[in-house]
Design a protein around this motif. Structure first.
Motif, PDB file in Angstrom:
ATOM      1  N   LEU A 134       0.802  -1.220   0.000  1.00 28.29           N
ATOM      2  CA  LEU A 134       0.000   0.000   0.000  1.00 28.29           C
ATOM      3  C   LEU A 134       0.833   1.268   0.000  1.00 28.29           C
ATOM      4  CD1 LEU A 134      -2.760  -1.028   2.578  1.00 28.29           C
ATOM      5  CD2 LEU A 134      -3.138  -0.468   0.169  1.00 28.29           C
ATOM      6  N   THR A 135       2.035   1.213   0.575  1.00 27.89           N
ATOM      7  CA  THR A 135       2.815   2.436   0.794  1.00 27.89           C
ATOM      8  C   THR A 135       4.161   2.469   0.076  1.00 27.89           C
ATOM      9  OG1 THR A 135       3.928   1.553   2.754  1.00 27.89           O
ATOM     10  CG2 THR A 135       1.792   2.654   3.095  1.00 27.89           C
ATOM     11  N   GLY A 136       4.747   1.295  -0.192  1.00 27.39           N
ATOM     12  CA  GLY A 136       6.068   1.254  -0.804  1.00 27.39           C
ATOM     13  C   GLY A 136       7.209   1.326   0.184  1.00 27.39           C
ATOM     14  N   TYR A 137       6.912   1.169   1.482  1.00 29.98           N
ATOM     15  CA  TYR A 137       7.990   1.128   2.481  1.00 29.98           C
ATOM     16  C   TYR A 137       7.524   0.305   3.676  1.00 29.98           C
ATOM     17  CZ  TYR A 137       5.245   5.222   3.982  1.00 29.98           C
ATOM     18  OH  TYR A 137       4.222   6.082   4.314  1.00 29.98           O
ATOM     19  N   PHE A 138       8.488  -0.031   4.566  1.00 30.96           N
ATOM     20  CA  PHE A 138       8.178  -0.800   5.754  1.00 30.96           C
ATOM     21  C   PHE A 138       7.535   0.085   6.818  1.00 30.96           C
ATOM     22  CE2 PHE A 138      11.849  -3.577   4.379  1.00 30.96           C
ATOM     23  CZ  PHE A 138      11.077  -4.696   4.142  1.00 30.96           C
ATOM     24  N   PRO A 139       6.671  -0.476   7.672  1.00 27.06           N
ATOM     25  CA  PRO A 139       6.135   0.327   8.774  1.00 27.06           C
ATOM     26  C   PRO A 139       7.165   0.579   9.870  1.00 27.06           C
ATOM     27  CG  PRO A 139       5.337  -1.934   8.927  1.00 27.06           C
ATOM     28  CD  PRO A 139       6.092  -1.836   7.622  1.00 27.06           C
ATOM     29  N   TRP A 140       8.165  -0.293   9.970  1.00 25.42           N
ATOM     30  CA  TRP A 140       9.246  -0.184  10.953  1.00 25.42           C
ATOM     31  C   TRP A 140      10.388  -1.081  10.492  1.00 25.42           C
ATOM     32  CZ3 TRP A 140       4.230  -1.468  12.783  1.00 25.42           C
ATOM     33  CH2 TRP A 140       3.906  -2.833  12.639  1.00 25.42           C
ATOM     34  N   ASP A 141      11.542  -0.940  11.115  1.00 21.93           N
ATOM     35  CA  ASP A 141      12.669  -1.822  10.809  1.00 21.93           C
ATOM     36  C   ASP A 141      12.655  -3.075  11.680  1.00 21.93           C
ATOM     37  OD1 ASP A 141      13.768  -0.278   8.785  1.00 21.93           O
ATOM     38  OD2 ASP A 141      14.958   0.918  10.183  1.00 21.93           O
ATOM     39  N   GLN A 142      12.297  -2.893  12.973  1.00 13.92           N
ATOM     40  CA  GLN A 142      12.240  -4.018  13.899  1.00 13.92           C
ATOM     41  C   GLN A 142      11.044  -3.828  14.823  1.00 13.92           C
ATOM     42  OE1 GLN A 142      15.954  -4.167  16.064  1.00 13.92           O
ATOM     43  NE2 GLN A 142      17.102  -4.957  14.330  1.00 13.92           N
ATOM     44  N   PRO A 143      10.303  -4.902  15.123  1.00 12.11           N
ATOM     45  CA  PRO A 143       9.154  -4.780  16.039  1.00 12.11           C
ATOM     46  C   PRO A 143       9.606  -4.790  17.499  1.00 12.11           C
ATOM     47  CG  PRO A 143       9.311  -7.032  15.273  1.00 12.11           C
ATOM     48  CD  PRO A 143      10.422  -6.277  14.584  1.00 12.11           C
ATOM     49  N   LEU A 144      10.430  -3.814  17.852  1.00 11.44           N
ATOM     50  CA  LEU A 144      10.974  -3.700  19.206  1.00 11.44           C
ATOM     51  C   LEU A 144      10.811  -2.255  19.675  1.00 11.44           C
ATOM     52  CD1 LEU A 144      14.298  -5.721  18.729  1.00 11.44           C
ATOM     53  CD2 LEU A 144      12.310  -6.460  20.061  1.00 11.44           C
ATOM     54  N   VAL A 145      10.031  -2.060  20.731  1.00  6.72           N
ATOM     55  CA  VAL A 145       9.746  -0.711  21.223  1.00  6.72           C
ATOM     56  C   VAL A 145      11.027   0.016  21.605  1.00  6.72           C
ATOM     57  CG1 VAL A 145       8.666   0.563  23.113  1.00  6.72           C
ATOM     58  CG2 VAL A 145       7.425  -1.284  21.990  1.00  6.72           C
ATOM     59  N   GLU A 146      11.963  -0.713  22.215  1.00  6.71           N
ATOM     60  CA  GLU A 146      13.153  -0.059  22.757  1.00  6.71           C
ATOM     61  C   GLU A 146      14.134   0.402  21.691  1.00  6.71           C
ATOM     62  OE1 GLU A 146      13.700  -4.590  23.076  1.00  6.71           O
ATOM     63  OE2 GLU A 146      12.112  -3.095  23.365  1.00  6.71           O
ATOM     64  N   VAL A 147      13.988  -0.073  20.449  1.00  4.99           N
ATOM     65  CA  VAL A 147      14.952   0.303  19.409  1.00  4.99           C
ATOM     66  C   VAL A 147      14.315   0.974  18.205  1.00  4.99           C
ATOM     67  CG1 VAL A 147      16.541  -1.546  20.069  1.00  4.99           C
ATOM     68  CG2 VAL A 147      14.889  -1.953  18.244  1.00  4.99           C
ATOM     69  N   ASP A 148      13.001   0.911  18.070  1.00  5.16           N
ATOM     70  CA  ASP A 148      12.367   1.445  16.860  1.00  5.16           C
ATOM     71  C   ASP A 148      11.189   2.349  17.226  1.00  5.16           C
ATOM     72  OD1 ASP A 148      10.914   1.780  14.385  1.00  5.16           O
ATOM     73  OD2 ASP A 148      12.009   0.068  13.606  1.00  5.16           O
TER      74      ASP A 148
END
Length: 342
Positions: A257-271
């Motif tokens: 839908l967007t052409g990019y990732f929603p995040w790099d890692q599913p980790l609150v402390e790093v992303d």
């Protein structure tokens, strides 16, 4: 992939045992038995396939036409049968990086799934050559989905919904066989036509029976479900469930839908992008969307909130896609601009 290239997850695995505590493992007895039956059926198929391998050099049987794709573990060639002229795809895995068991496993998983319109058809021909193992599938000539995703744009909405529907159906089929696919990403989705109306799932080297215990040993990627990033509930690892594929499908739909990732890692402390998503999701207020989610329509919000629920027991199954077809998943241009100003 727009944003950054996805990598496969390095994982260690073990079989889940009947004696594991059910509420800790997160599997019902029926689900555990389904996975164990799938594992036993694959073992039987592998033993039979090992006895029926064709021992020959590939070029004795097939004429190479061109390279269709190449990865870290092998390559896929378009070939023709030297006597009949039939066009086929041949996946070739070097012996120096592939064990006979690893080859037989991927070969037999593809065969076990049978015929499905959104899964690459596998033919029951395995070949052992001096330096490689190979098997044959139907040829798909337009490459993989990653080449069609326009950075920061994605795909046209009709194509997104077509792709999502077919992939959800393929994953549902895999799950019905007691298996979890575990490697959904654009590189593993082959495209039948330039408009992306027809796609097929391929590459089953990471597919495992439901309940197999897995431990993440490398950094997570956007498609990695958050439960794999947490300490495993058992020393041997996390017993895998179809919810892992639902998470990856949600990330892939967002990318389409967007052409990019929603995040790099599913980790609150790093992303921070993932943290913003969790705050927005828990608020239940679609109008408070974070910046990466601008441009998506409320139907897409609801669909993706379900597929990307951080709690696997609450996560929507892959078949949830069906309930959102025909609805707008993207805002109209004027609506998106207005949302950005509010």
């Amino acid at each position: 992939m727009p944003g950054k290239q996805s990598e496969e997850e390095p994982l260690e695995e073990a079989a889940a045992e009947d004696g594991a505590e059910e509420n800790l493992v997160g599997l019902t007895v029926e689900e555990m038995h389904q996975g164990q039956e799938a594992a036993l059926a694959l073992e039987d198929m592998m033993a039979l396939s090992a006895q029926t391998l064709v021992h020959a050099e590939v070029d004795e049987l097939y004429q190479e036409v061109r390279l269709l794709g190449q990865g870290r573990f092998g390559r896929v060639l378009l070939v023709t049968h030297r006597q009949k002229g039939t066009a086929l795809a041949l996946k070739q895995l070097p012996k120096k990086s592939t064990s006979l068991r690893g080859f037989l496993y991927e070969f037999c998983v593809g065969l076990s799934l049978g015929a499905h319109s959104a899964i690459v058809a596998a033919y029951g021909i395995g070949i052992e050559s001096a330096n490689s193992y190979s098997f044959l599938t139907e040829p798909i000539l337009h490459g993989d989905l990653i080449a069609f995703i326009q950075p920061k744009v994605g795909l046209p909405l009709p194509a997104v919904q077509c792709c999502a529907t077919q992939l959800a159906s393929a994953l549902e089929h895999i799950h019905s066989h007691g298996l979890v696919y575990r490697d959904l990403k654009p590189e593993n989705v082959l495209v039948y036509d330039p408009a992306c109306w027809h796609v097929k799932l391929t590459d089953f080297g990471h597919t495992r029976p439901r309940g197999t215990l897995l431990r993440l040993t490398g950094p997570p990627i956007p498609y990695t479900a958050p439960e794999l990033c947490a300490p495993p509930p058992l020393p041997e690892g996390l017993p895998i469930q179809p919810a892992l594929d639902a998470w990856a499908l949600g990330v892939l739909v967002f990318c389409l839908l967007t052409g990019y990732f929603p995040w790099d890692q599913p980790l609150v402390e790093v992303d921070p992008f993932y943290e913003d998503f969790l705050i927005w999701q828990s608020s239940g207020q679609p109008q408070d969307r974070p910046q990466p989610w601008f441009g998506l329509a409320p139907a897409a919000d609801t669909l993706l909130w379900g597929l990307l629920d951080p709690h696997p027991q609450r996560r929507s199954p892959v078949c949830a896609i069906k309930g959102y077809l025909g609805q707008p998943w993207k805002q109209q241009e004027g609506e998106a601009e207005q949302l950005g100003k509010e």
